[in-house]
Design an enzyme around this catalytic site. Structure first.
Site, short mmCIF file in Angstrom:
data_model
loop_
_atom_site.label_atom_id
_atom_site.label_comp_id
_atom_site.label_asym_id
_atom_site.label_seq_id
_atom_site.Cartn_x
_atom_site.Cartn_y
_atom_site.Cartn_z
N ARG A 51 -45.58 62.92 75.84
CA ARG A 51 -45.23 62.73 74.43
C ARG A 51 -45.44 61.29 73.96
NH1 ARG A 51 -43.04 66.44 76.63
NH2 ARG A 51 -42.18 64.96 78.11
N THR A 52 -44.94 60.33 74.71
CA THR A 52 -44.99 58.95 74.23
C THR A 52 -46.42 58.46 74.09
OG1 THR A 52 -42.84 58.51 75.26
CG2 THR A 52 -44.15 56.61 74.60
N LYS A 80 -55.85 47.23 92.05
CA LYS A 80 -56.53 46.19 92.82
C LYS A 80 -55.67 44.94 92.98
CE LYS A 80 -60.90 47.66 90.71
NZ LYS A 80 -62.05 47.25 89.86
N ARG A 101 -45.95 51.09 78.83
CA ARG A 101 -44.89 51.70 79.64
C ARG A 101 -45.06 51.24 81.08
NH1 ARG A 101 -42.84 57.85 79.57
NH2 ARG A 101 -41.77 56.90 77.80
N HIS A 129 -35.97 51.95 75.81
CA HIS A 129 -37.03 52.78 75.23
C HIS A 129 -36.84 52.72 73.72
CE1 HIS A 129 -40.12 55.60 74.81
NE2 HIS A 129 -39.74 56.54 75.66
#
Length: 318
Positions: A51-52, A80, A101, A129
């Site tokens: 969703r986000t 890496k 995120r 959030h």
């Protein structure tokens, strides 16, 4: 330049301005189809999201902009060994704004120190959030008509639930709100939420264990899933994951206009029979997610609202 790392980065007035802009967008989305023409959003998602990430991308596309980015750390140079600071320095050369995120708490804040473009925290570990918080507030205001004088119950994983921590922090800034925290002992709210948020704001709250006893007292119920990815011990997760399950039978104990919110994804903490109840508000939250993120992109980029002829944030404030 402004960043959004926690909900507290916005004043109450700024928060309300963004909610109002999101409402205007929801009413007339066609008026905003080209306000971000030529702008680019980078989505830097170091942990999975549906969703986000997709709502951020949909939001930018709906404003006329473009998107680029990655959906997991394995698809980036982090695999890496590249640091967040270096990644952000690089992406700042390609985009106008970043949604990030990360599983590590504080990573978006660190990124903001090195970024030359605005950063929106799309969730960092169990910390915050802020975009979900704005979505939750928009949905509550739509359903209840206000953000003050409410009794809100939070149920489930209150220890690791960043959506809970962020929403509680924001709602303490509105008068006469009371909170019930419904959880097992092992998943109670963290100490910092009591010591740094609830107690200093003189908020009224109770920590309880019974969902059934608490439901009749609530104006709003916020359900959460027990998050397997936050547990180090799978046996502990399996023991706690089904402690609270909301179904239509239990909803009979609640007021007829008590909305049920959930940040999603759900597992089985809300039964499917609740979906057809008019109090189920979690898919409204999904729709509002697009409008809130459209409003935030506009706000942080200093884009003028074509309806009001004004911007909603002073993008030069710290």
């Amino acid at each position: 330049m402004r960043h959004l790392i926690t909900p507290m980065d916005l004043s109450v007035e700024e928060t309300m301005n963004i909610l109002d802009l999101a409402e205007r967008i929801s009413i007339g989305p066609q008026l905003y189809k080209h306000v971000a023409d030529g702008r680019q959003l980078a989505t830097l998602f170091y942990e999975p999201s549906t969703r986000t990430r997709l709502s951020f991308e949909s939001a930018m596309l709906s404003l006329g902009g473009q998107t680029l980015g990655f959906s997991s750390a394995a698809q980036s140079s982090a695999s890496k060994g590249e640091t967040v600071a270096d990644t952000v320095r690089v992406v700042s050369c390609y985009a106008d704004i970043i949604a990030m995120r990360h599983p590590k708490e504080g990573a978006p804040l660190q990124a903001s120190i090195y970024s030359r473009i605005p950063i929106i925290n799309a969730g960092d570990g169990g910390h915050a959030h802020p975009t979900q918080t704005l979505i939750d507030m928009m949905t509550i205001r739509q359903r209840k008509g206000r953000l003050n004088n409410l009794t809100i119950g939070f149920c489930g994983d209150l220890k690791f639930g960043r959506t809970v921590h962020s929403l509680v922090s924001s709602l303490t800034r509105f008068s006469d709100n009371k909170f019930y925290f419904i959880s097992p002992e092992e998943l109670r709210i963290p100490d910092y939420l009591r010591d740094d948020v609830l107690n200093p704001s003189n908020s009224t709250y109770e920590e309880v264990s019974s969902l059934e006893d608490t439901l009749p007292k609530l104006d709003v119920l916020y359900m959460t899933r027990v998050q397997k990815e936050r547990f180090f011990n799978e046996e502990e997760y399996l023991r706690l994951k089904d402690v609270y399950i909301l179904n239509e039978e239990k909803l009979k104990l609640a007021d007829k206009d008590m909305p049920v919110l959930h940040p999603l994804p759900r597992v089985d903490e809300i039964s499917l029979d609740v979906d057809d109840d008019p109090r189920a508000a979690y898919f409204d939250q999904v729709q509002n997610g697009k409008y809130i993120r459209m409003a935030l992109i506009m706000a942080l980029l200093g884009i003028t609202d074509p309806v009001t002829g004004r911007t909603v944030l002073d993008t030069h404030s710290l």
